[in-house]
Structures are given as structure tokens and as C-alpha cells.
Scaffold this motif. Structure first.
Motif, short mmCIF file in Angstrom:
data_model
loop_
_atom_site.label_atom_id
_atom_site.label_comp_id
_atom_site.label_asym_id
_atom_site.label_seq_id
_atom_site.Cartn_x
_atom_site.Cartn_y
_atom_site.Cartn_z
N VAL A 85 2.01 49.91 44.01
CA VAL A 85 1.67 49.51 42.65
C VAL A 85 0.53 50.41 42.16
N VAL A 86 0.75 51.08 41.06
CA VAL A 86 -0.24 52.01 40.51
C VAL A 86 -1.43 51.23 39.94
N LYS A 87 -2.62 51.65 40.36
CA LYS A 87 -3.86 51.07 39.84
C LYS A 87 -4.63 52.08 39.00
N GLU A 88 -4.53 53.37 39.35
CA GLU A 88 -5.26 54.41 38.62
C GLU A 88 -4.61 55.76 38.92
N ILE A 89 -4.57 56.62 37.91
CA ILE A 89 -4.05 57.98 38.09
C ILE A 89 -5.09 58.96 37.57
N SER A 90 -5.42 59.95 38.41
CA SER A 90 -6.35 61.02 38.03
C SER A 90 -5.68 62.35 38.32
N THR A 91 -6.17 63.38 37.65
CA THR A 91 -5.71 64.74 37.95
C THR A 91 -6.92 65.59 38.32
N ASP A 92 -6.65 66.68 39.01
CA ASP A 92 -7.73 67.59 39.38
C ASP A 92 -8.07 68.49 38.18
N CYS A 93 -9.05 69.36 38.38
CA CYS A 93 -9.54 70.20 37.28
C CYS A 93 -8.51 71.20 36.77
N ASP A 94 -7.52 71.54 37.58
CA ASP A 94 -6.47 72.47 37.16
C ASP A 94 -5.23 71.76 36.60
N ASP A 95 -5.24 70.45 36.59
CA ASP A 95 -4.11 69.65 36.11
C ASP A 95 -2.82 69.94 36.88
N ASP A 96 -2.95 70.26 38.19
CA ASP A 96 -1.76 70.56 38.99
C ASP A 96 -1.65 69.73 40.26
N THR A 97 -2.49 68.71 40.40
CA THR A 97 -2.43 67.78 41.53
C THR A 97 -2.88 66.42 41.02
N LEU A 98 -2.20 65.38 41.51
CA LEU A 98 -2.56 64.01 41.12
C LEU A 98 -3.20 63.26 42.27
N LEU A 99 -4.10 62.36 41.94
CA LEU A 99 -4.63 61.36 42.86
C LEU A 99 -4.23 60.02 42.27
N ILE A 100 -3.40 59.29 43.02
CA ILE A 100 -2.91 58.00 42.53
C ILE A 100 -3.43 56.90 43.45
N LYS A 101 -4.26 56.03 42.89
CA LYS A 101 -4.78 54.89 43.64
C LYS A 101 -3.81 53.74 43.47
N VAL A 102 -3.50 53.10 44.60
CA VAL A 102 -2.43 52.10 44.60
C VAL A 102 -2.84 50.84 45.36
N GLU A 103 -2.04 49.81 45.14
CA GLU A 103 -2.00 48.63 46.01
C GLU A 103 -0.66 48.71 46.73
N SER A 104 -0.72 48.71 48.04
CA SER A 104 0.51 48.80 48.84
C SER A 104 1.09 47.41 49.04
N LEU A 105 2.37 47.24 48.77
CA LEU A 105 3.05 45.94 48.91
C LEU A 105 3.79 45.84 50.24
N GLY A 106 3.17 46.27 51.29
CA GLY A 106 3.79 46.19 52.60
C GLY A 106 2.77 46.50 53.67
N PRO A 107 3.18 46.38 54.91
CA PRO A 107 2.25 46.61 56.01
C PRO A 107 1.96 48.09 56.26
N GLY A 108 2.71 48.97 55.63
CA GLY A 108 2.48 50.39 55.83
C GLY A 108 3.37 51.22 54.93
N VAL A 109 2.97 52.48 54.73
CA VAL A 109 3.77 53.38 53.89
C VAL A 109 4.51 54.43 54.70
#
Length: 131
Positions: free
Chosen positions: A66-90
């Protein structure tokens, strides 16, 4: 805002981080369609390079992100997506994070990769056993 998909043949890396613990869970890739679907649904969707198609994380296992926050780096070519995981592991190997192996000893040319944690679920129960 537009993201720069030009450097990796139409894809950008997406680093997935647990919003509560800040632990990095996995890294995947997105094309523009996967990014739009992630934003529209609130669940992380990737582009599978091996299958050449979109896939929502957890579509087989139920371990959705579940997406909680989306950020991009200074070059706008990589994402950091903070999530809530709905399971015991990914990790499809049964771990909380795909980053469960550590180099030990870290300062040696003879170092080995060791599993640094225990599985959080049985992947054979979710995905079936590999023959």
C-alpha cells in the motif's frame, strides 16, 4: 512533474521502503504505465523485465504494498516509494525483505553471503514448489 525514463530503456528503478520501520524491502522497475497504475490504485505495480508485462506486487501472494508516500531523486530518474506491506514478507524466497543476505566477513576477499534472518513465510505454500 515528469519522470526521466530515458536512461534505462523506458524504465526507472523504484526502491520500496517500509514506511514504519524504514527498512528497504525491495527494488523493482516501473515504466510510465506502471507508475500511473501505482498512483491510480494506491498499490505498487511494477514492470516485469523478464515477463515484459505489468504486475501488481502481491497479485499471486496477496502480499500487496500500500503506497504511503512517493518521492523522486534529484534527477527524476529513480523513485523511493514508502509502503505498508500487507503480508509477512515481500521476497519471493519467504523473507520480509529481499535484502536478507549479508557479506560475512565484510572486510575479506574470502567473504560469503550468509542468510542473516529467518523466513517469515513458506514460499512453497504461496507459490507452489519448484521442480
Amino acid at each position: 512533474m515528469s519522470l526521466d525514463y530515458s536512461k534505462l530503456d523506458g524504465l526507472i528503478p523504484a526502491v520500496i521502503q517500509d514506511a514504519a520501520s524504514q527498512r528497504v524491502l525491495m527494488v523493482g522497475f516501473m515504466n510510465p504505465e506502471a507508475f500511473r497504475k501505482t498512483c491510480d490504485t494506491g498499490f505498487v505495480t511494477f514492470y516485469s523485465r523478464s515477463r515484459n508485462k505489468l504486475w501488481m506486487k502481491g497479485e499471486s501472494s496477496g502480499h500487496r504494498l500500500v503506497v504511503k508516500e512517493i518521492s523522486t531523486d534529484c534527477d527524476d530518474d529513480t523513485l523511493l516509494i514508502k509502503v505498508e506491506s500487507l503480508g509477512p514478507g515481500v521476497c519471493h524466497n519467504g523473507y520480509e525483505s529481499c535484502f536478507y543476505k549479508k557479506l560475512d566477513p565484510v572486510n575479506s576477499s574470502d567473504a560469503d553471503w550468509i542468510e542473516s534472518e529467518t523466513r517469515t513465510y513458506d514460499p512453497a505454500a504461496i507459490y507452489g514448489s519448484k521442480s
